[in-house]
Motif scaffolding. Structure first.
Motif, mmCIF file in Angstrom:
data_model
loop_
_atom_site.group_PDB
_atom_site.id
_atom_site.type_symbol
_atom_site.label_atom_id
_atom_site.label_comp_id
_atom_site.label_asym_id
_atom_site.label_seq_id
_atom_site.Cartn_x
_atom_site.Cartn_y
_atom_site.Cartn_z
ATOM 1 N N PRO A 350 39.735 181.470 81.850
ATOM 2 C CA PRO A 350 40.186 180.294 81.086
ATOM 3 C C PRO A 350 40.166 179.020 81.920
ATOM 4 O O PRO A 350 40.353 179.050 83.139
ATOM 5 N N LEU A 351 39.914 177.903 81.241
ATOM 6 C CA LEU A 351 39.946 176.603 81.898
ATOM 7 C C LEU A 351 41.397 176.265 82.209
ATOM 8 O O LEU A 351 42.206 176.131 81.283
ATOM 9 N N PRO A 352 41.765 176.110 83.473
ATOM 10 C CA PRO A 352 43.184 175.965 83.821
ATOM 11 C C PRO A 352 43.885 174.817 83.113
ATOM 12 O O PRO A 352 45.057 174.942 82.744
ATOM 13 N N ASP A 353 43.184 173.704 82.923
ATOM 14 C CA ASP A 353 43.807 172.554 82.265
ATOM 15 C C ASP A 353 43.310 172.363 80.840
ATOM 16 O O ASP A 353 43.590 171.348 80.210
ATOM 17 N N GLY A 354 42.571 173.352 80.333
ATOM 18 C CA GLY A 354 42.034 173.261 78.984
ATOM 19 C C GLY A 354 40.740 172.490 78.890
ATOM 20 O O GLY A 354 40.164 172.399 77.805
ATOM 21 N N LEU A 355 40.264 171.955 80.028
ATOM 22 C CA LEU A 355 39.093 171.088 79.989
ATOM 23 C C LEU A 355 38.107 171.365 81.124
ATOM 24 O O LEU A 355 36.899 171.331 80.915
#
Length: 386
Positions: A350-355
């Motif tokens: 997963p993208l750690p910061d959502g981006l």
């Protein structure tokens, strides 16, 4: 230790170098382009020397680079420092984090900034291999630096011409290297190493926005291979609608083709990003995560706004594939970014910061890009005449 003046022939991967009272400042956009839109954020991004390195040949066993770093920090959101990486004869040997230098601290809640000056930093690498070798000092991808002095225990010779093919790449903060730990671990650096090409990285955090001055920079730059990665910045800025996006892409490609009419050109769409797959921008920092161990981003648009022409990543991928199909250019190719990082990857990595991807995911993306682009049957597989 010998002191070698830092001159432009020692700096590779930059558009130009500016002489400052301290030394040399690398720029990834030329001065005329910076003058057309001197936006502080754009200037900060182009001044961070992602992909830029100090290169030379030497028999030295010890190398030291004196720089004056300048970085952006966010109050309540800790960010790791930049690094200088040592590459010897194409192999990554060591990495050393920066300290000291200037800092601009920004408060994400209020927008207020504070400038704090600091001293220069010396990066030293000992124990280099014996004998004559090619040395590259990769500059930090996430901090600006002024180059002050190169110190070695043997003479150095600038490398005037890299005999590898030049790969010119433009993209967003992910191409810039956001969240990668060191400059040689950004996905373009990983792919360039695997493809045995000389990288010039025009990944500009938050600024892959089809700006005409960037297209002209790509047009005028020497290149054997060109790639352009588009989508996420247009969505999270909410900067265009479908009606304006498609003609802008055509115009961007038209400009590149003025200088590179037959150069292999790869158009790449965004990797998978759950917050913007079906939800338009603008993107924003989730205020609930400020001051926590991990700041995250969110989309503030509504899916139903696609009916008014608002853009999502799925819409953009379809549009880019259609652009390539309709241009009927045999040297123009399309790569769906979800083949580099897709929905299944978002579960496993997963993208750690959502981006933005982490370092391990940058490695995956770089390996997959190289496997697609640089294999014999890939768009960059066949050597091209300069």
């Amino acid at each position: 230790m010998l002191s070698t003046p830092l001159t432009p022939p020692l700096v590779h991967g930059a558009a130009e170098v500016e002489t400052t009272p301290r030394g040399l400042r690398p720029h990834r956009l030329p001065q005329w382009a910076r003058a057309q839109f001197p936006d502080p954020h754009l200037l900060m991004m182009e001044g961070q020397p992602s992909g830029v390195r100090v290169g030379f040949t030497t028999t030295a066993r010890t190398v030291a680079l004196v720089t004056h770093p300048s970085r952006l920090a966010y109050r309540g959101a800790d960010r790791p420092r930049g690094s200088v990486d040592l590459v010897v004869d194409g192999a990554v040997v060591a990495s050393s984090p920066l300290a000291d230098g200037d800092v601009i601290e920004s408060d994400l809640r209020t927008g207020a900034t504070e400038f704090r000056p600091g001293p220069a930093h010396t990066t030293t690498f000992d124990g280099l291999p014996d004998g004559h070798k090619r040395v590259e000092l990769w500059l930090p991808h996430n901090e600006a630096v002024e180059l002050i002095e190169l110190r070695t225990d043997a003479p150095v010779t600038p490398v005037p011409q890299d005999d590898r093919r030049v790969w010119l790449h433009h993209g967003s903060s992910i191409s810039h290297g956001s969240n990668a730990s060191t400059p040689t671990q950004t996905w373009p650096a990983v792919a360039a190493r695997l493809g045995d090409v000389s990288l010039r990285n025009l990944g500009l955090g938050g600024n892959a926005l089809l700006d005409p001055f960037v297209a002209r920079t790509l047009r005028d730059a020497p290149a054997d291979l060109i790639s352009v990665k588009l989508g996420i910045n247009v969505v999270n800025l909410d900067g265009m609608r479908l009606r304006t996006f498609v003609p802008a892409v055509h115009g961007f490609l038209d400009t590149i083709r003025e200088g590179h009419p037959t150069t292999p050109l790869l158009l790449v769409s965004a990797i998978y990003c759950g917050i913007h797959e079906d939800t338009p921008g603008p993107g924003a920092v989730d205020p609930e995560t400020l001051g926590t161990d991990q700041v995250r981003f969110v989309a503030t648009g509504r899916s139903e706004e696609q009916a008014q022409g608002k853009l999502t990543l799925r819409v953009i991928r379809d549009a880019l594939a259609s652009v390539v199909e309709h241009r009927a250019d045999p040297n123009l190719h399309y790569l769906d970014g979800t083949t580099l990082y897709g929905a299944d990857d978002a579960v496993a990595h997963p993208l750690p910061d959502g981006l933005h991807p982490d370092t391990a995911t940058h490695q995956i993306i770089g390996e997959r890009f190289a496997a697609h682009a640089f294999t014999p049957a890939g768009p960059f597989g066949q050597p091209t005449a300069r």
